[in-house]
Scaffold this active site. Structure first.
Site, PDB file in Angstrom:
ATOM      1  N   ARG A 106     -33.685  24.680  29.468  1.00  0.00           N
ATOM      2  CA  ARG A 106     -32.997  24.065  30.601  1.00  0.00           C
ATOM      3  C   ARG A 106     -31.900  25.002  31.066  1.00  0.00           C
ATOM      4  O   ARG A 106     -31.018  25.355  30.298  1.00  0.00           O
ATOM      5  CB  ARG A 106     -32.353  22.739  30.185  1.00  0.00           C
ATOM      6  CG  ARG A 106     -33.353  21.693  29.800  1.00  0.00           C
ATOM      7  CD  ARG A 106     -32.784  20.295  29.901  1.00  0.00           C
ATOM      8  NE  ARG A 106     -31.699  20.026  28.986  1.00  0.00           N
ATOM      9  CZ  ARG A 106     -31.010  18.895  28.972  1.00  0.00           C
ATOM     10  NH1 ARG A 106     -31.282  17.958  29.849  1.00  0.00           N
ATOM     11  NH2 ARG A 106     -30.054  18.695  28.108  1.00  0.00           N
ATOM     12  N   THR A 110     -28.067  23.883  36.282  1.00  0.00           N
ATOM     13  CA  THR A 110     -28.914  23.063  37.157  1.00  0.00           C
ATOM     14  C   THR A 110     -29.802  22.102  36.360  1.00  0.00           C
ATOM     15  O   THR A 110     -30.366  21.173  36.935  1.00  0.00           O
ATOM     16  CB  THR A 110     -29.846  23.962  37.982  1.00  0.00           C
ATOM     17  OG1 THR A 110     -30.669  24.706  37.056  1.00  0.00           O
ATOM     18  CG2 THR A 110     -29.067  24.931  38.849  1.00  0.00           C
ATOM     19  N   ASP A 202     -28.179  16.367  20.430  1.00  0.00           N
ATOM     20  CA  ASP A 202     -29.146  17.408  20.788  1.00  0.00           C
ATOM     21  C   ASP A 202     -30.209  17.484  19.689  1.00  0.00           C
ATOM     22  O   ASP A 202     -29.924  17.879  18.563  1.00  0.00           O
ATOM     23  CB  ASP A 202     -28.426  18.752  20.934  1.00  0.00           C
ATOM     24  CG  ASP A 202     -29.356  19.822  21.484  1.00  0.00           C
ATOM     25  OD1 ASP A 202     -29.077  20.356  22.563  1.00  0.00           O
ATOM     26  OD2 ASP A 202     -30.406  20.104  20.826  1.00  0.00           O
ATOM     27  N   ASP A 205     -30.739  20.948  18.051  1.00  0.00           N
ATOM     28  CA  ASP A 205     -29.632  21.323  17.160  1.00  0.00           C
ATOM     29  C   ASP A 205     -29.660  20.519  15.867  1.00  0.00           C
ATOM     30  O   ASP A 205     -29.430  21.053  14.784  1.00  0.00           O
ATOM     31  CB  ASP A 205     -28.284  21.110  17.857  1.00  0.00           C
ATOM     32  CG  ASP A 205     -27.952  22.241  18.826  1.00  0.00           C
ATOM     33  OD1 ASP A 205     -28.553  23.326  18.688  1.00  0.00           O
ATOM     34  OD2 ASP A 205     -27.116  22.027  19.711  1.00  0.00           O
TER      35      ASP A 205
HETATM   36  N1  URA Z   1     -32.126  16.857  24.947  1.00  0.00           N
HETATM   37  C1  URA Z   1     -31.594  16.469  23.766  1.00  0.00           C
HETATM   38  O1  URA Z   1     -31.844  17.070  22.735  1.00  0.00           O
HETATM   39  N2  URA Z   1     -30.782  15.397  23.759  1.00  0.00           N
HETATM   40  C2  URA Z   1     -30.488  14.689  24.850  1.00  0.00           C
HETATM   41  O2  URA Z   1     -29.751  13.705  24.760  1.00  0.00           O
HETATM   42  C3  URA Z   1     -31.064  15.113  26.066  1.00  0.00           C
HETATM   43  C4  URA Z   1     -31.889  16.187  26.084  1.00  0.00           C
END
Ligand code: URA
Length: 211
Positions: A106, A110, A202, A205
């Site tokens: 991503r 944007t 995330d 992560d």
């Molecule tokens: N990607 C993620 O890992 N967590 C989110 O909350 C949104 C996108």
């Protein structure tokens, strides 16, 4: 709710999802939970796989017994990098499935997905595709991945995630009304950084311990 959205509310799945959401859950535990949820999801999603009856011999008698129809071939396509966590669980249940990878990141400002890797089996046009990514947030990556996969003409496509945001679901169903979405929960909203709230943080992560 849109009929193409299927929320799998099995208590075992919901329990494991709650554990994954908790901020104190370690990377090791998160990884195990994601694998377990994915295995259970795969079990639910493959309910309608066709079977064929085969003559076999048990130790006591012959019988006609069901086996998965050999012509039904699956490919699991993982959206990198967090898709890997779902892929691992699904492969445990379906070890003969083929695997594809789509690399999208991503663009931080944007949130638009940029493709950096695409590798799928050559005979994908004879296979049913399960696209996996734990988080359907803006839906941008999922929409782009499915668009790309459609250009390879698979027999069918299903999208599988763990958590979805209403915004992502709306976006995805608008662009791909023909692709069913399986999730274990629909959360409240997306924050200004594109994170699902309350969510689980995330996923990449937490899966790989990169933060
Ligand atoms: N990607 C993620 O890992 N967590 C989110 O909350 C949104 C996108």
């Amino acid at each position: 709710m849109h009929s193409q959205i299927i929320v799998i509310k099995h208590p075992l799945i919901q329990h494991k999802l709650t554990l994954m959401r908790k901020a104190e859950t370690s990377t090791v535990k998160f990884r195990v939970l994601l694998k377990e949820i994915s295995l259970l999801l795969a079990y639910e999603i493959t309910r309608d796989l066709p079977v064929k009856y085969e003559e076999i011999e048990t130790p006591l008698a012959p019988m006609k017994a069901p086996m998965l129809a050999p012509e039904k071939k699956l490919v699991i396509v993982s959206i990198q990098r967090a898709g890997q966590g779902i892929l691992d669980g699904m492969l445990e249940l379906m070890p003969s499935a083929r695997v594809g990878h789509i690399g999208l990141y991503r663009e931080p400002k944007t949130l638009i997905p940029v493709e950096y890797y695409f590798k799928v089996p050559q005979d994908i046009d004879k296979r049913d595709v399960l696209v996996v990514d734990p988080m359907l947030a803006t839906g941008n990556s999922a929409v782009a991945a499915v668009e790309r996969l459609k250009s390879t003409n698979p027999m069918s496509i299903k999208f599988i995630c763990i958590l979805a945001a209403p915004e992502g679901l709306e976006h995805f169903t608008e662009v791909h009304p023909d692709v069913p979405i399986y999730t274990t929960a629909i959360d409240d909203y997306l924050d200004e950084n594109g994170y699902i709230i309350p969510g689980l943080g995330d996923a990449g992560d937490r899966l790989f311990g990169t933060r």
